[in-house]
Design a protein around this motif. Structure first.
Motif, PDB file in Angstrom:
ATOM      1  N   ASP A  84       0.778  -1.304   0.061  1.00 33.86           N
ATOM      2  CA  ASP A  84      -0.043   0.058   0.124  1.00 33.86           C
ATOM      3  C   ASP A  84       0.814   1.467  -0.002  1.00 33.86           C
ATOM      4  O   ASP A  84       0.561   1.961  -0.739  1.00 33.86           O
ATOM      5  CB  ASP A  84      -0.970   0.166   1.167  1.00 33.86           C
ATOM      6  CG  ASP A  84      -2.315  -1.112   1.016  1.00 33.86           C
ATOM      7  OD1 ASP A  84      -2.566  -1.522  -0.025  1.00 33.86           O
ATOM      8  OD2 ASP A  84      -2.735  -1.267   2.133  1.00 33.86           O
ATOM      9  N   ARG A  85       1.994   1.448   0.968  1.00 35.96           N
ATOM     10  CA  ARG A  85       2.534   2.606   0.889  1.00 35.96           C
ATOM     11  C   ARG A  85       3.489   2.656  -0.180  1.00 35.96           C
ATOM     12  O   ARG A  85       3.555   3.893  -0.683  1.00 35.96           O
ATOM     13  CB  ARG A  85       3.759   2.394   2.100  1.00 35.96           C
ATOM     14  CG  ARG A  85       2.984   2.526   3.311  1.00 35.96           C
ATOM     15  CD  ARG A  85       2.292   3.916   3.801  1.00 35.96           C
ATOM     16  NE  ARG A  85       3.493   4.574   4.286  1.00 35.96           N
ATOM     17  CZ  ARG A  85       3.745   6.126   3.933  1.00 35.96           C
ATOM     18  NH1 ARG A  85       2.912   6.452   2.887  1.00 35.96           N
ATOM     19  NH2 ARG A  85       4.837   6.649   4.379  1.00 35.96           N
ATOM     20  N   PHE A  86       4.012   1.690  -0.961  1.00 35.90           N
ATOM     21  CA  PHE A  86       4.808   1.853  -2.183  1.00 35.90           C
ATOM     22  C   PHE A  86       3.677   2.254  -3.158  1.00 35.90           C
ATOM     23  O   PHE A  86       4.198   3.216  -3.965  1.00 35.90           O
ATOM     24  CB  PHE A  86       5.472   0.495  -2.609  1.00 35.90           C
ATOM     25  CG  PHE A  86       6.773   0.564  -2.183  1.00 35.90           C
ATOM     26  CD1 PHE A  86       7.261   0.346  -0.736  1.00 35.90           C
ATOM     27  CD2 PHE A  86       7.891   0.727  -3.094  1.00 35.90           C
ATOM     28  CE1 PHE A  86       8.579   0.442  -0.312  1.00 35.90           C
ATOM     29  CE2 PHE A  86       9.242   0.546  -2.612  1.00 35.90           C
ATOM     30  CZ  PHE A  86       9.414   0.395  -1.186  1.00 35.90           C
ATOM     31  N   MET A 117      10.496  -7.388 -10.184  1.00 35.95           N
ATOM     32  CA  MET A 117       9.449  -6.651  -9.277  1.00 35.95           C
ATOM     33  C   MET A 117       9.485  -5.083  -9.519  1.00 35.95           C
ATOM     34  O   MET A 117       8.575  -4.417  -9.645  1.00 35.95           O
ATOM     35  CB  MET A 117       9.635  -7.094  -7.650  1.00 35.95           C
ATOM     36  CG  MET A 117       8.466  -6.245  -6.860  1.00 35.95           C
ATOM     37  SD  MET A 117       8.418  -6.643  -5.296  1.00 35.95           S
ATOM     38  CE  MET A 117       9.917  -6.280  -4.629  1.00 35.95           C
ATOM     39  N   ALA A 118      10.825  -4.522  -9.327  1.00 36.34           N
ATOM     40  CA  ALA A 118      10.883  -3.006  -9.468  1.00 36.34           C
ATOM     41  C   ALA A 118      10.531  -2.549 -10.554  1.00 36.34           C
ATOM     42  O   ALA A 118      10.019  -1.472 -10.692  1.00 36.34           O
ATOM     43  CB  ALA A 118      12.422  -2.518  -9.194  1.00 36.34           C
ATOM     44  N   ARG A 119      10.882  -3.048 -11.811  1.00 30.90           N
ATOM     45  CA  ARG A 119      10.503  -2.653 -12.972  1.00 30.90           C
ATOM     46  C   ARG A 119       9.153  -3.028 -13.423  1.00 30.90           C
ATOM     47  O   ARG A 119       8.532  -2.169 -14.085  1.00 30.90           O
ATOM     48  CB  ARG A 119      11.738  -3.386 -13.924  1.00 30.90           C
ATOM     49  CG  ARG A 119      13.203  -2.896 -13.747  1.00 30.90           C
ATOM     50  CD  ARG A 119      14.207  -3.502 -14.703  1.00 30.90           C
ATOM     51  NE  ARG A 119      15.284  -2.464 -14.507  1.00 30.90           N
ATOM     52  CZ  ARG A 119      16.465  -2.535 -14.444  1.00 30.90           C
ATOM     53  NH1 ARG A 119      16.931  -4.191 -13.952  1.00 30.90           N
ATOM     54  NH2 ARG A 119      17.380  -1.968 -14.221  1.00 30.90           N
ATOM     55  N   ALA A 120       8.758  -4.205 -13.415  1.00 33.36           N
ATOM     56  CA  ALA A 120       7.437  -4.602 -13.835  1.00 33.36           C
ATOM     57  C   ALA A 120       6.308  -4.252 -13.016  1.00 33.36           C
ATOM     58  O   ALA A 120       5.241  -3.742 -13.625  1.00 33.36           O
ATOM     59  CB  ALA A 120       7.413  -5.882 -14.177  1.00 33.36           C
ATOM     60  N   ALA A 121       6.464  -4.240 -11.608  1.00 30.58           N
ATOM     61  CA  ALA A 121       5.438  -4.115 -10.666  1.00 30.58           C
ATOM     62  C   ALA A 121       5.208  -2.557 -10.524  1.00 30.58           C
ATOM     63  O   ALA A 121       4.382  -1.901 -10.332  1.00 30.58           O
ATOM     64  CB  ALA A 121       5.563  -4.829  -9.355  1.00 30.58           C
ATOM     65  N   PHE A 122       6.273  -2.005 -10.423  1.00 29.64           N
ATOM     66  CA  PHE A 122       6.562  -0.431 -10.011  1.00 29.64           C
ATOM     67  C   PHE A 122       7.086   0.486 -10.806  1.00 29.64           C
ATOM     68  O   PHE A 122       7.102   1.697 -10.395  1.00 29.64           O
ATOM     69  CB  PHE A 122       7.269  -0.431  -8.419  1.00 29.64           C
ATOM     70  CG  PHE A 122       6.729  -1.348  -7.348  1.00 29.64           C
ATOM     71  CD1 PHE A 122       5.601  -0.447  -6.820  1.00 29.64           C
ATOM     72  CD2 PHE A 122       7.255  -2.262  -7.094  1.00 29.64           C
ATOM     73  CE1 PHE A 122       4.914  -1.375  -5.605  1.00 29.64           C
ATOM     74  CE2 PHE A 122       6.418  -2.992  -5.831  1.00 29.64           C
ATOM     75  CZ  PHE A 122       5.592  -2.354  -5.002  1.00 29.64           C
TER      76      PHE A 122
ATOM     77  N   GLY B 346      -0.263  -5.879  -7.703  1.00 30.56           N
ATOM     78  CA  GLY B 346      -0.968  -5.782  -8.686  1.00 30.56           C
ATOM     79  C   GLY B 346       0.052  -6.409  -9.987  1.00 30.56           C
ATOM     80  O   GLY B 346      -0.574  -6.416 -11.047  1.00 30.56           O
ATOM     81  N   TYR B 347       0.857  -6.853  -9.705  1.00 27.77           N
ATOM     82  CA  TYR B 347       1.584  -7.733 -10.708  1.00 27.77           C
ATOM     83  C   TYR B 347       1.954  -9.094 -10.307  1.00 27.77           C
ATOM     84  O   TYR B 347       3.052  -9.470  -9.729  1.00 27.77           O
ATOM     85  CB  TYR B 347       3.042  -7.079 -11.135  1.00 27.77           C
ATOM     86  CG  TYR B 347       3.731  -7.583 -12.193  1.00 27.77           C
ATOM     87  CD1 TYR B 347       3.410  -7.380 -13.427  1.00 27.77           C
ATOM     88  CD2 TYR B 347       4.907  -8.286 -11.916  1.00 27.77           C
ATOM     89  CE1 TYR B 347       3.945  -8.189 -14.449  1.00 27.77           C
ATOM     90  CE2 TYR B 347       5.728  -9.087 -12.789  1.00 27.77           C
ATOM     91  CZ  TYR B 347       5.066  -8.780 -14.184  1.00 27.77           C
ATOM     92  OH  TYR B 347       5.823  -9.632 -15.261  1.00 27.77           O
ATOM     93  N   PRO B 348       1.228  -9.958 -10.529  1.00 29.31           N
ATOM     94  CA  PRO B 348       0.907 -11.457 -10.074  1.00 29.31           C
ATOM     95  C   PRO B 348       2.387 -11.855 -10.321  1.00 29.31           C
ATOM     96  O   PRO B 348       2.944 -12.141 -11.649  1.00 29.31           O
ATOM     97  CB  PRO B 348      -0.166 -11.990 -10.480  1.00 29.31           C
ATOM     98  CG  PRO B 348      -1.116 -11.020 -11.097  1.00 29.31           C
ATOM     99  CD  PRO B 348      -0.034  -9.906 -11.437  1.00 29.31           C
ATOM    100  N   MET B 349       2.956 -12.825  -9.453  1.00 30.32           N
ATOM    101  CA  MET B 349       4.151 -13.471  -9.619  1.00 30.32           C
ATOM    102  C   MET B 349       3.768 -15.103  -9.083  1.00 30.32           C
ATOM    103  O   MET B 349       3.317 -15.094  -7.781  1.00 30.32           O
ATOM    104  CB  MET B 349       5.868 -12.905  -9.073  1.00 30.32           C
ATOM    105  CG  MET B 349       5.885 -11.813  -9.380  1.00 30.32           C
ATOM    106  SD  MET B 349       7.891 -11.496  -8.940  1.00 30.32           S
ATOM    107  CE  MET B 349       8.215 -10.184  -9.885  1.00 30.32           C
ATOM    108  N   ASN B 350       3.643 -16.005  -9.924  1.00 30.65           N
ATOM    109  CA  ASN B 350       3.387 -17.179  -9.426  1.00 30.65           C
ATOM    110  C   ASN B 350       4.372 -18.666  -9.499  1.00 30.65           C
ATOM    111  O   ASN B 350       3.999 -19.573  -9.938  1.00 30.65           O
ATOM    112  CB  ASN B 350       1.905 -17.618 -10.300  1.00 30.65           C
ATOM    113  CG  ASN B 350       0.930 -16.985  -9.973  1.00 30.65           C
ATOM    114  OD1 ASN B 350       0.576 -16.590  -8.888  1.00 30.65           O
ATOM    115  ND2 ASN B 350       0.309 -16.250 -11.072  1.00 30.65           N
TER     116      ASN B 350
END
Ligand code: SF4
Lengths: 133, 540
Positions: A84-86, A117-122, B346-350
């Motif tokens: 949530d914070r990120f 994660m850093a690149r794709a999610a954030f 919001g970016y699923p990793m499975n």
């Protein structure tokens, strides 16, 4: 007794040894005789590489700062706070306000996932590790 | 890494640990090998015992000095001048490998121009190495059949770190000590998976396999592979830029996995300020490190014994490490934590296991394409590049051509250490690690035998200096730089030259990095740990 092949965590030589374990207790170390890197040898750091694993100071539960001090929490709560914070900060200031420091001590797979994660999610390339140091 | 990538097209150790057994000569510069890489240190000592030559370039009288045929003790930070001097002699004496230079390299004329300014008498003035020894060193290296150049953080941790590395590469190319077994330019990596962290793209400018984030074809490839509409194509912040941005307020949230920047970074008080300026700090680690104690959320991670995964050692060998036991309490492997968090964001990793993750890595990383768990389990690791499942791996790089085609000579001029001693701060402080401890000590300080052998921080002082300052062995002294001061025990030893003091950065009771200089190399952004000006006082 179980024997598990592992890699020494203490320097870039990458010596290989077997961890000897009884249940969830590591009881000893046996260098890998055929590994081309160390050929059955280890230095004093390698021979003692298992001791810190069972240190009483290991972190065993997620912690969240509440009213100034770190208090125990659950995984669900801690991960939700982080996500949530990120996401909040990203929404307010953009992805350039986020940064991710990876580690020269964790595995390849973990480094890969962390940067993914850093690149794709954030959406940020603010990813680095401390090994420039 | 940056320096080697510019000259050769690849930033890793060119040769292998087993190559040490076949070399005729080792040029070791800026590496206290027996202390930092003990098993490689013993390989060198064994090779010397069977007749190989050892040429050591190091200001300190480190343990390898006992075995050296020639030890050049140059002034701190004068590496480029010394190596340029060696190349000057080699060219003057006609000992350069003309065929190698002609067919495999470009830029020789520029190199020749620059190194012509460094004849032995000039180098003597800059570095304190006498002309006779410099010539001897040049002839030893050039005439060896198979010479391995070995360096570590003594070379990279300077403001001129990238220049130092390029200059090492120039020397190896000039003499053709490259692209064959038991030769090459061999940086020894400090922590156990530095090579892997770089290979996997834990860097602001590249994805895994050093594929640039700015390259549009690469961007497209990762967008397709990861199922993301648009990846960011601007180079991100390095750790040092992150700290600056945090201080200025532009950076709001930081996620630290398995590191302790509050102890390992230069100029600790700076970092402390940067971290406290953040809106949100997350630390994921196995212990409550100094950095974790400042965090808003702390996530307990598994140790190496409690998870499966691969690590890449300094010779590019990817090895498997198994799970021996389960984690204490609620601690979890880092990869599982990342998967959950990414999914929540919001970016699923499975991924079910690291084996699954490696399949992803194989698919998007050409140099790791053939490195599968199946193969790793059968043998003793694979050295990248390993481009498909039939590829045996690569024990030495640049065999017939460099990764970028021709090797480029990039000559560098000597630049002095940024913060030189002056009248007030009259000593040069240099830092490094000791045999029994590792990095910031979060693991080794919790290992009783290692802590017993080296329990407290020491500062090494030359006997002549100690006499002048009235300091006795084991007395407490105070070191002061422009940034702060610390107290620690003095060890009077000839290991350090006069006007230089040496200490380590493992101990939180005496954090040397309070003193060190935040000046850093403009390209690699590696802080200057190896030299800053301090004054030394006896504590009454
Ligand atoms: S056993 Fe010693 S030399 Fe080998 S990897 Fe571990 S710390 Fe390095």
């Amino acid at each position: 007794m179980r024997r598990t092949r592992t890699v020494c965590p203490f320097c870039g030589c990458g010596c290989s040894f077997y961890l000897l374990s009884e249940g969830d207790r590591v009881t000893g170390i046996e260098p890998s005789p055929l590994n081309p890197v160390n050929k059955g040898m280890l230095c004093v750091k390698g021979w003692n590489a298992h001791e810190f694993i069972h240190s009483p100071e290991r972190l065993t539960t997620p912690l969240i700062r509440k009213h100034g001090s770190l208090v125990e929490s659950t995984w669900d709560e801690a991960l939700k706070v982080v996500a949530d914070r990120f996401l909040d900060i990203k929404k307010q200031f953009g992805s350039r306000a986020l940064a991710f420091l990876s580690s020269a001590k964790v595995t390849n797979e973990e480094n890969y996932l962390f940067m993914k994660m850093a690149r794709a999610a954030f959406g940020t390339n603010n990813v680095d590790h401390c090994a420039r140091l | 890494m940056v320096g080697l990538a510019a000259t050769f097209g690849s930033g890793a150790m060119t040769n292998s640990i087993n190559d040490f057994d076949g070399a005729d000569l080792f040029l070791v510069i800026g590496s206290n090998t027996t202390s930092q890489h003990p098993l490689i240190g013993s390989r060198i000592i064994n090779a010397v015992k069977r007749g190989a030559k050892l040429l050591l370039i190091d200001p300190r009288e480190i343990q390898l000095a006992e075995f050296a045929d020639l030890h050049l003790r140059h002034d701190i930070g004068t590496d480029v001048a010394v190596l340029n001097g060696i190349m000057n002699v080699i060219i003057e004496e006609g000992l350069d490998d003309k065929e190698f230079v002609e067919t495999r390299t470009e830029g020789f004329d520029q190199l020749k121009d620059v190194v012509s300014k460094y004849p032995p008498r000039v180098v003597e003035k800059i570095s304190g190495i006498n002309s006779h020894d410099l010539k001897k060193a040049a002839l030893m290296y050039a005439k060896a059949d198979k010479a391995m150049l070995v360096y570590a953080m003594g070379i990279t941790q300077h403001t001129t770190g990238v220049d130092n590395v390029k200059t090492c590469a120039n020397l190896a190319m000039l003499t053709g000590h490259l692209g064959r077994p038991s030769t090459g330019v061999n940086p020894l990596r400090g922590q156990n998976n530095v090579q892997g962290a770089c290979d996997m793209g834990a860097l602001p400018n590249v994805y895994s396999g050093y594929q640039p984030v700015t390259d549009l074809a690469v961007k497209k490839k990762f967008e397709d592979a990861w199922g993301v509409a648009a990846l960011n194509d601007k180079v991100g912040l390095t750790i040092i830029d992150m700290m600056i941005a945090a201080q200025k307020g532009g950076l709001k949230a930081l996620y630290v996995m398995g590191e302790n920047p509050l102890m390992s970074d230069p100029d600790t008080s700076h970092i402390e300020h940067a971290l406290s300026n953040l809106d949100f700090l997350v630390v994921q680690d196995i212990f409550l490190s100094e950095t974790a104690a400042k965090a808003d959320v702390v996530l307990p991670a598994a140790s190496f014994a409690e998870k499966e995964g691969t690590y890449t050692n300094t010779e590019r060998r990817v090895q498997i490490s198994g799970k021996a036991i389960s984690s204490p309490g609620l601690a979890r492997p880092d990869w599982q934590i990342i998967c959950e968090l990414s999914t929540l964001a919001g970016y699923p990793m499975n991924y079910k296991s690291p084996v699954d993750i490696m399949k992803d890595i194989n698919a998007v990383t050409p140099s790791y394409a053939g490195i599968t768990y199946e193969r790793l389990e059968r043998g003793y690791g694979l050295q990248w590049p390993c481009i498909n499942e039939d590829h045996p791996g690569t024990p030495y790089l640049h065999k017939d051509k460099f990764s970028k085609g021709k090797g480029t000579f990039i000559p560098c001029e000597f630049k002095p250490v940024v913060e030189m001693p002056d009248e007030e701060y009259d000593f040069m402080l240099t830092t490094g690690r000791i045999y029994y401890q590792y990095h910031t000590g979060t693991m080794t300080r919790r290992t009783s035998i290692l802590d017993r052998e080296a329990p407290a921080a020491l500062v090494e002082i030359n006997p002549e200096d100690a006499k002048k300052l009235g300091i006795k062995n084991n007395e407490i002294v105070e070191l002061t730089s422009r940034r702060g001061s610390i107290k620690l025990k003095a060890e009077i030893t000839k290991r350090v030259p006069q006007n230089v003091v040496f200490s380590t950065f493992h101990f939180h009771e005496s954090p040397v990095n309070i003193l060190t200089s935040p000046a850093y190399d403009p390209i690699a952004k590696i802080p200057e740990y190896k030299g800053c000006a301090v004054k030394v006082r006896r504590c009454a």
